[in-house]
Design a protein around this motif. Structure first.
Motif, mmCIF file in Angstrom:
data_model
loop_
_atom_site.group_PDB
_atom_site.id
_atom_site.type_symbol
_atom_site.label_atom_id
_atom_site.label_comp_id
_atom_site.label_asym_id
_atom_site.label_seq_id
_atom_site.Cartn_x
_atom_site.Cartn_y
_atom_site.Cartn_z
ATOM 1 N N LYS A 316 4.608 -17.930 12.153
ATOM 2 C CA LYS A 316 3.383 -18.360 11.287
ATOM 3 C C LYS A 316 2.599 -16.857 10.975
ATOM 4 C CE LYS A 316 1.524 -21.655 13.549
ATOM 5 N NZ LYS A 316 0.858 -22.857 13.969
ATOM 6 N N PRO A 317 1.695 -16.688 9.942
ATOM 7 C CA PRO A 317 0.747 -15.725 9.707
ATOM 8 C C PRO A 317 0.246 -15.175 10.890
ATOM 9 C CG PRO A 317 0.722 -16.982 7.729
ATOM 10 C CD PRO A 317 1.444 -17.735 8.743
ATOM 11 N N THR A 318 -0.065 -15.996 11.966
ATOM 12 C CA THR A 318 -0.791 -15.536 13.147
ATOM 13 C C THR A 318 0.097 -15.135 14.290
ATOM 14 O OG1 THR A 318 -0.614 -17.821 13.883
ATOM 15 C CG2 THR A 318 -2.699 -17.509 12.921
ATOM 16 N N LEU A 319 1.320 -15.007 13.871
ATOM 17 C CA LEU A 319 2.565 -14.600 14.839
ATOM 18 C C LEU A 319 2.774 -15.569 15.724
ATOM 19 C CD1 LEU A 319 1.697 -10.528 15.335
ATOM 20 C CD2 LEU A 319 3.159 -11.799 13.670
ATOM 21 N N LYS A 377 -1.839 -8.981 9.036
ATOM 22 C CA LYS A 377 -1.552 -8.194 7.807
ATOM 23 C C LYS A 377 -0.908 -6.903 8.027
ATOM 24 C CE LYS A 377 -5.411 -10.597 5.741
ATOM 25 N NZ LYS A 377 -6.613 -10.316 4.616
ATOM 26 N N TYR A 378 0.280 -6.858 7.520
ATOM 27 C CA TYR A 378 1.009 -5.511 7.648
ATOM 28 C C TYR A 378 0.833 -4.698 6.966
ATOM 29 C CZ TYR A 378 5.073 -2.447 7.556
ATOM 30 O OH TYR A 378 6.130 -1.432 7.630
ATOM 31 N N ARG A 379 0.569 -3.265 7.214
ATOM 32 C CA ARG A 379 0.142 -2.097 6.374
ATOM 33 C C ARG A 379 1.525 -1.225 6.248
ATOM 34 N NH1 ARG A 379 -5.181 2.001 6.170
ATOM 35 N NH2 ARG A 379 -4.203 3.108 4.266
ATOM 36 N N ASP A 380 1.999 -1.008 5.103
ATOM 37 C CA ASP A 380 3.075 -0.189 5.133
ATOM 38 C C ASP A 380 2.572 1.259 4.875
ATOM 39 O OD1 ASP A 380 5.714 1.395 4.912
ATOM 40 O OD2 ASP A 380 6.384 0.059 3.429
ATOM 41 N N PHE A 381 2.644 2.063 5.903
ATOM 42 C CA PHE A 381 2.309 3.473 5.837
ATOM 43 C C PHE A 381 3.500 4.250 5.293
ATOM 44 C CE2 PHE A 381 -0.708 1.691 8.957
ATOM 45 C CZ PHE A 381 -1.871 2.325 8.449
#
Length: 453
Positions: A316-319, A377-381
């Protein structure tokens, strides 16, 4: 808030207090960072009992495996003992491999371990948990291709990378010592899969072969005898990355003599080489399989937890897993589809690093009774591909909304190195990393640039 779990004493029948038990299975980038951070915050003070389980005794950052395979990195200078790290940072390390799960009783099942002589090291055993984090990474996916398991080497572990390096060195020495000329394919390497691992390995091998020959194997001609073929089933190399980054990498690799075959699925691997879908046979003494990843087989045997098509655990979004809130998954083993996206979070070290940092806070909130955990929330660098001494190319995200910045050369190389430094800082802190970096720079000037044994 009481952070301890009540337990019944078997001899007196009284209720005692025991620390909150957090078990982390897998000591890769995400798992080891999480264990280290939780050990510092909770383990040292006795607020929780942190246990890290891994089937290896030392940790190597997985993106470095191609350098181990090429012989351009000294494993001893970069591997980290789990036992020592746990002693320094407040968590316990336990040697073993997870083979099952008992969700009703909240226990992890570890297989017995044996030494090379067949003697038992640790017995079959179970570890209880209050919160379980699964971070066992991914393994190569052979897609059922005939001959891969028998004749190709995968680069999932340091042991596999070192095995390839030994075979490479032995092949060069064998070719040098034999009375006749080098036969066709004897010093050819076929790399199947032109993602980041395959592309980076091809550049490192090109440089490493020349280094080996410089140290006394002068009978061999690196331009004529040594050949690298990079094979990709997709229409271009680095298919998961932007097309301009793919083209820039292809130009550099082609410029140093790497033979690139795109749109060329492999149908069979033998001891003599590989066969392509068009019927062409490429003779190769060494074959590396880097064509895809999937979740380890054990993930489909974990007491009914939901798995994806690629055998990763759906979260889930909470991992947290979809069927058990007491179990979290991070890194390559997790399948998380962000809202509005059609593809899951990619199996990259930066994702594991971000997930570990997220869970440090959320597990502490959970211990304090919170049920509304924050979503990850994943942030693609961006993406970086290191081509060894030849170049580094990549794109950085986040400088301008919706835009990416292409980088190449020295600046890209420094950014690539900084990713590893971020991992080291998370494990050791700034001062130790600075001293270790200085030590590596000084000793590197007095040692061969490739492994010769």
């Amino acid at each position: 808030m009481n952070l301890q779990v009540p337990a019944t004493s078997p001899d007196k029948g009284t209720v005692e207090k025991q620390p909150y038990r957090i078990v982390i299975v897998g000591g890769g980038a995400g798992g080891l960072e999480l264990a280290t951070q939780l050990g510092r915050k909770l383990g040292r003070s006795g607020k929780a009992e942190i246990t890290l389980v891994d089937r290896a005794r030392t940790h190597i950052w997985k993106p470095l495996l191609h350098e181990i395979a090429a012989g351009s990195m000294d494993t001893g200078r970069h591997e980290l003992s789990y036992q020592a790290q746990g002693h320094w940072h407040g968590f316990r390390y336990r040697y073993g491999e997870m083979i099952g799960l008992d969700r009703a009783n909240k226990r992890v099942h570890l297989a017995a371990t044996y030494d090379e002589d067949g003697r038992e090291i640790t017995p079959d055993r179970w570890f209880p948990y209050d919160t379980l984090v699964i971070a066992i990474g991914s393994v190569s996916h052979d897609f059922g291709t005939p001959g891969v398991l028998e004749h190709a080497i995968m680069l999932d572990t340091p042991e596999q990378a070192e095995r390839f390096n030994r075979r490479l060195l032995n092949a060069c020495v064998r070719a040098y010592a034999q009375p006749g000329p080098v036969r066709d394919g004897q010093l050819h390497v076929a790399i199947i899969g032109a993602g980041a691992t395959g592309s980076e390995l091809s550049a490192e091998l090109h440089h490493a072969a020349r280094g080996l020959i410089e140290f006394g194997l002068d009978k061999l001609d690196p331009e004529k005898d040594f050949k690298i073929t990079l094979i990709e089933a997709a229409p271009r190399i680095l298919p998961a990355l932007p097309e301009r980054l793919s083209q820039a990498t292809a130009d550099i690799l082609s410029g140093i003599g790497v033979d690139i075959r795109v749109g060329s699925p492999v149908t069979k691997v033998t001891a003599e080489g590989v066969t392509l879908a068009n019927g062409e046979f490429i003779p190769s003494e060494l074959v590396v399989w880097a064509a895809g990843v999937k979740g380890p087989n054990v993930l489909s045997k974990l007491d009914g937890l939901e798995v994806s098509r690629m055998n990763t655990l759906v979260v889930k979004p909470t991992l947290q897993t979809t069927r058990d809130d007491n179990i979290f998954v991070i890194g390559d083993a997790a399948y998380l589809l962000p809202d509005g996206e059609t593809a899951p979070i990619p199996p990259r070290a930066q994702a594991a690093h971000q997930e570990a940092s997220h869970l440090v806070k959320q597990i502490q909130r959970r211990m304090n009774g919170a049920t509304d955990l924050a979503p990850f929330k994943y942030r693609d660098f961006g993406s970086l591909v290191s081509l060894g001494k030849y170049s580094t190319v990549g794109n950085l995200m986040g400088f301008i909304e919706g835009k990416s910045l292409r980088i190449e050369g020295w600046f890209a190389k420094m950014m690539y190195r900084s990713l590893y430094k971020m991992h080291e800082v998370a494990l050791h802190g700034y001062i130790k990393v600075a001293l270790d970096t200085l030590s590596r720079i000084l000793t590197r000037r007095t040692e061969p640039q490739v492994k010769l044994h």
